[in-house]
Design a protein around this motif. Sequence first.
Motif, PDB file in Angstrom:
ATOM      1  N   LYS A 242      31.526  28.173  49.533  1.00 19.03           N
ATOM      2  CA  LYS A 242      32.572  27.451  48.812  1.00 19.03           C
ATOM      3  C   LYS A 242      32.348  27.452  47.302  1.00 19.03           C
ATOM      4  O   LYS A 242      33.151  26.885  46.561  1.00 19.03           O
ATOM      5  CB  LYS A 242      32.656  26.005  49.314  1.00 19.03           C
ATOM      6  CG  LYS A 242      33.153  25.866  50.745  1.00 19.03           C
ATOM      7  CD  LYS A 242      33.273  24.403  51.125  1.00 19.03           C
ATOM      8  CE  LYS A 242      33.819  24.234  52.532  1.00 19.03           C
ATOM      9  NZ  LYS A 242      33.954  22.793  52.902  1.00 19.03           N
ATOM     10  N   ASN A 243      31.258  28.074  46.873  1.00 24.26           N
ATOM     11  CA  ASN A 243      30.925  28.029  45.449  1.00 24.26           C
ATOM     12  C   ASN A 243      30.673  29.414  44.863  1.00 24.26           C
ATOM     13  O   ASN A 243      30.160  29.536  43.758  1.00 24.26           O
ATOM     14  CB  ASN A 243      29.681  27.146  45.249  1.00 24.26           C
ATOM     15  CG  ASN A 243      29.470  26.737  43.810  1.00 24.26           C
ATOM     16  OD1 ASN A 243      30.413  26.397  43.093  1.00 24.26           O
ATOM     17  ND2 ASN A 243      28.220  26.777  43.363  1.00 24.26           N
ATOM     18  N   LEU A 244      31.038  30.471  45.595  1.00 23.35           N
ATOM     19  CA  LEU A 244      30.745  31.831  45.144  1.00 23.35           C
ATOM     20  C   LEU A 244      32.000  32.695  45.120  1.00 23.35           C
ATOM     21  O   LEU A 244      32.900  32.534  45.950  1.00 23.35           O
ATOM     22  CB  LEU A 244      29.701  32.479  46.057  1.00 23.35           C
ATOM     23  CG  LEU A 244      28.296  31.861  46.032  1.00 23.35           C
ATOM     24  CD1 LEU A 244      27.447  32.438  47.151  1.00 23.35           C
ATOM     25  CD2 LEU A 244      27.630  32.090  44.682  1.00 23.35           C
ATOM     26  N   PHE A 245      32.032  33.619  44.171  1.00 18.46           N
ATOM     27  CA  PHE A 245      33.132  34.580  44.094  1.00 18.46           C
ATOM     28  C   PHE A 245      32.607  35.884  43.512  1.00 18.46           C
ATOM     29  O   PHE A 245      31.539  35.919  42.888  1.00 18.46           O
ATOM     30  CB  PHE A 245      34.290  34.036  43.249  1.00 18.46           C
ATOM     31  CG  PHE A 245      33.966  33.829  41.792  1.00 18.46           C
ATOM     32  CD1 PHE A 245      34.390  34.739  40.829  1.00 18.46           C
ATOM     33  CD2 PHE A 245      33.245  32.716  41.370  1.00 18.46           C
ATOM     34  CE1 PHE A 245      34.103  34.554  39.480  1.00 18.46           C
ATOM     35  CE2 PHE A 245      32.954  32.517  40.023  1.00 18.46           C
ATOM     36  CZ  PHE A 245      33.382  33.437  39.081  1.00 18.46           C
ATOM     37  N   THR A 246      33.328  36.964  43.741  1.00 20.39           N
ATOM     38  CA  THR A 246      32.926  38.262  43.209  1.00 20.39           C
ATOM     39  C   THR A 246      33.223  38.296  41.716  1.00 20.39           C
ATOM     40  O   THR A 246      34.380  38.254  41.294  1.00 20.39           O
ATOM     41  CB  THR A 246      33.668  39.399  43.929  1.00 20.39           C
ATOM     42  OG1 THR A 246      33.273  39.404  45.309  1.00 20.39           O
ATOM     43  CG2 THR A 246      33.327  40.746  43.313  1.00 20.39           C
ATOM     44  N   GLN A 247      32.158  38.365  40.925  1.00 17.76           N
ATOM     45  CA  GLN A 247      32.277  38.298  39.470  1.00 17.76           C
ATOM     46  C   GLN A 247      31.536  39.471  38.843  1.00 17.76           C
ATOM     47  O   GLN A 247      30.472  39.873  39.322  1.00 17.76           O
ATOM     48  CB  GLN A 247      31.691  36.981  38.953  1.00 17.76           C
ATOM     49  CG  GLN A 247      31.882  36.742  37.460  1.00 17.76           C
ATOM     50  CD  GLN A 247      31.369  35.376  37.024  1.00 17.76           C
ATOM     51  OE1 GLN A 247      30.495  34.796  37.663  1.00 17.76           O
ATOM     52  NE2 GLN A 247      31.910  34.860  35.931  1.00 17.76           N
TER      53      GLN A 247
ATOM     54  N   GLY B 162      18.973  24.234  42.926  1.00 18.41           N
ATOM     55  CA  GLY B 162      20.404  24.156  42.691  1.00 18.41           C
ATOM     56  C   GLY B 162      21.156  24.837  43.818  1.00 18.41           C
ATOM     57  O   GLY B 162      20.562  25.341  44.774  1.00 18.41           O
ATOM     58  N   ASP B 163      22.472  24.867  43.710  1.00 23.94           N
ATOM     59  CA  ASP B 163      23.306  25.490  44.738  1.00 23.94           C
ATOM     60  C   ASP B 163      23.039  26.996  44.794  1.00 23.94           C
ATOM     61  O   ASP B 163      22.945  27.659  43.763  1.00 23.94           O
ATOM     62  CB  ASP B 163      24.780  25.241  44.427  1.00 23.94           C
ATOM     63  CG  ASP B 163      25.691  25.758  45.515  1.00 23.94           C
ATOM     64  OD1 ASP B 163      25.989  24.990  46.439  1.00 23.94           O
ATOM     65  OD2 ASP B 163      26.090  26.937  45.439  1.00 23.94           O
ATOM     66  N   GLN B 164      22.955  27.536  46.014  1.00 25.94           N
ATOM     67  CA  GLN B 164      22.645  28.963  46.129  1.00 25.94           C
ATOM     68  C   GLN B 164      23.632  29.687  47.048  1.00 25.94           C
ATOM     69  O   GLN B 164      24.657  30.155  46.594  1.00 25.94           O
ATOM     70  CB  GLN B 164      21.185  29.133  46.575  1.00 25.94           C
ATOM     71  CG  GLN B 164      20.224  28.463  45.577  1.00 25.94           C
ATOM     72  CD  GLN B 164      18.794  28.917  45.680  1.00 25.94           C
ATOM     73  OE1 GLN B 164      18.479  30.042  45.326  1.00 25.94           O
ATOM     74  NE2 GLN B 164      17.921  28.039  46.146  1.00 25.94           N
ATOM     75  N   ASN B 165      23.360  29.770  48.332  1.00 29.50           N
ATOM     76  CA  ASN B 165      24.222  30.541  49.229  1.00 29.50           C
ATOM     77  C   ASN B 165      25.323  29.682  49.845  1.00 29.50           C
ATOM     78  O   ASN B 165      25.430  29.548  51.064  1.00 29.50           O
ATOM     79  CB  ASN B 165      23.378  31.192  50.327  1.00 29.50           C
ATOM     80  CG  ASN B 165      22.656  32.429  49.838  1.00 29.50           C
ATOM     81  OD1 ASN B 165      23.280  33.410  49.442  1.00 29.50           O
ATOM     82  ND2 ASN B 165      21.332  32.381  49.838  1.00 29.50           N
TER      83      ASN B 165
ATOM     84  N   GLY C   6      29.041  35.368  41.701  1.00 26.86           N
ATOM     85  CA  GLY C   6      29.239  34.363  40.663  1.00 26.86           C
ATOM     86  C   GLY C   6      29.344  32.959  41.236  1.00 26.86           C
ATOM     87  O   GLY C   6      30.094  32.715  42.180  1.00 26.86           O
ATOM     88  N   HIS C   7      28.567  32.044  40.666  1.00 28.24           N
ATOM     89  CA  HIS C   7      28.672  30.636  41.047  1.00 28.24           C
ATOM     90  C   HIS C   7      29.800  29.976  40.253  1.00 28.24           C
ATOM     91  O   HIS C   7      29.921  30.195  39.048  1.00 28.24           O
ATOM     92  CB  HIS C   7      27.376  29.886  40.738  1.00 28.24           C
ATOM     93  CG  HIS C   7      26.270  30.145  41.702  1.00 28.24           C
ATOM     94  ND1 HIS C   7      25.487  31.282  41.653  1.00 28.24           N
ATOM     95  CD2 HIS C   7      25.812  29.409  42.747  1.00 28.24           C
ATOM     96  CE1 HIS C   7      24.587  31.231  42.628  1.00 28.24           C
ATOM     97  NE2 HIS C   7      24.761  30.106  43.305  1.00 28.24           N
ATOM     98  N   LEU C   8      30.591  29.173  40.910  1.00 29.32           N
ATOM     99  CA  LEU C   8      31.541  28.338  40.184  1.00 29.32           C
ATOM    100  C   LEU C   8      30.753  27.234  39.477  1.00 29.32           C
ATOM    101  O   LEU C   8      30.746  27.143  38.260  1.00 29.32           O
ATOM    102  CB  LEU C   8      32.588  27.778  41.144  1.00 29.32           C
ATOM    103  CG  LEU C   8      33.581  28.817  41.678  1.00 29.32           C
ATOM    104  CD1 LEU C   8      34.429  28.241  42.798  1.00 29.32           C
ATOM    105  CD2 LEU C   8      34.466  29.338  40.553  1.00 29.32           C
TER     106      LEU C   8
ATOM    107  N   PRO D 225      35.226  24.413  37.345  1.00 31.07           N
ATOM    108  CA  PRO D 225      35.417  25.861  37.316  1.00 31.07           C
ATOM    109  C   PRO D 225      36.438  26.277  38.375  1.00 31.07           C
ATOM    110  O   PRO D 225      36.479  25.707  39.470  1.00 31.07           O
ATOM    111  CB  PRO D 225      34.021  26.394  37.658  1.00 31.07           C
ATOM    112  CG  PRO D 225      33.420  25.320  38.514  1.00 31.07           C
ATOM    113  CD  PRO D 225      34.063  24.014  38.149  1.00 31.07           C
ATOM    114  N   HIS D 226      37.246  27.273  38.044  1.00 30.43           N
ATOM    115  CA  HIS D 226      38.346  27.669  38.931  1.00 30.43           C
ATOM    116  C   HIS D 226      38.512  29.184  38.901  1.00 30.43           C
ATOM    117  O   HIS D 226      38.908  29.748  37.882  1.00 30.43           O
ATOM    118  CB  HIS D 226      39.635  26.982  38.470  1.00 30.43           C
ATOM    119  CG  HIS D 226      40.795  27.164  39.394  1.00 30.43           C
ATOM    120  ND1 HIS D 226      42.065  26.729  39.082  1.00 30.43           N
ATOM    121  CD2 HIS D 226      40.894  27.739  40.625  1.00 30.43           C
ATOM    122  CE1 HIS D 226      42.882  27.019  40.074  1.00 30.43           C
ATOM    123  NE2 HIS D 226      42.194  27.641  41.020  1.00 30.43           N
TER     124      HIS D 226
END
Length: 273
Positions: free
Chosen positions: A179-184, A173-176, A149-151, A214-215
């Motif tokens: 600092k912007n990814l989490f398990t979603q 856009g932002d990919q890998n 998941g992207h923030l 996003p948080h």
Amino acid sequence: MKRRRKKRTTSLLVLAIVLIGGWLGLKPSQSQNLWQTAQALLPTAQSSTTNSTSQPNASTAQLADLDYRSGQSAVVAVNNNKATLDPASWKTNHVVYADLDQLNRTSTANTAYLEQRNVANDSLRVRQTVQPTGWHQKFSGRQAILNRGHLVAYSISKGISVDGNYDPNQQSGDQNNLKNLFTQTAFSNQRLQTVYETKIRTALRNGKKVIYQPHAIFRGSELMPRGVQLQAISTDGSLNFNVYIFNVQPGFTFNYSDGTSQTSSLQVPDTTI
């Protein structure tokens, strides 16, 4: 002080009524009625109820403590669905990517200052390889139950480099970006969060400037977030929302301490606010 005086006055009034009843020699049934009347004059404690679909002014810790119940809405309004962001703070087009915490989690909010040029072309997406904390992929049929998941979504981060600055030479856009990814969960990402990202994308295409925060919300030292808080506001105020989305997947229950899962009868309605 005024409340104490009011309470003392009311109590004295009740006592006076009871004494008068005794002095008048009322019958037991009459005395009971008089006593019930006196009790009705006493101040009573106000009861409060918590609406599971609304969390006014909830803190990060309060959101982390929320437990999802099967069948309830997976989207909760925070602060009456109004952002706490300041529209006047939009100065330049960039994203503040928060550092990972000591557990390598994205536990601090990212804040994006977006404009029309940040709407990305999906054709430039590449395969993601990053494994955020709590990553334990599983499939239901042939469908993955987890997403990276992207923030700040790929679709609204065109030109934003990994350091958060705008680079006109970067067309995707932002990919890998760790600092912007989490398990979603796939449901949280593809059915719920996408609704709010679409609102932002529409505003940007209409020439609005948007602040988006996003948080990912973690409970304690757990590696998989319990949910994600999304809030956004445009500088003209036409876009304004603040929601918390539970990180849940129909038919599965997660151990958020490590991200493992097992099948269950969990039901999650496909509804937003």
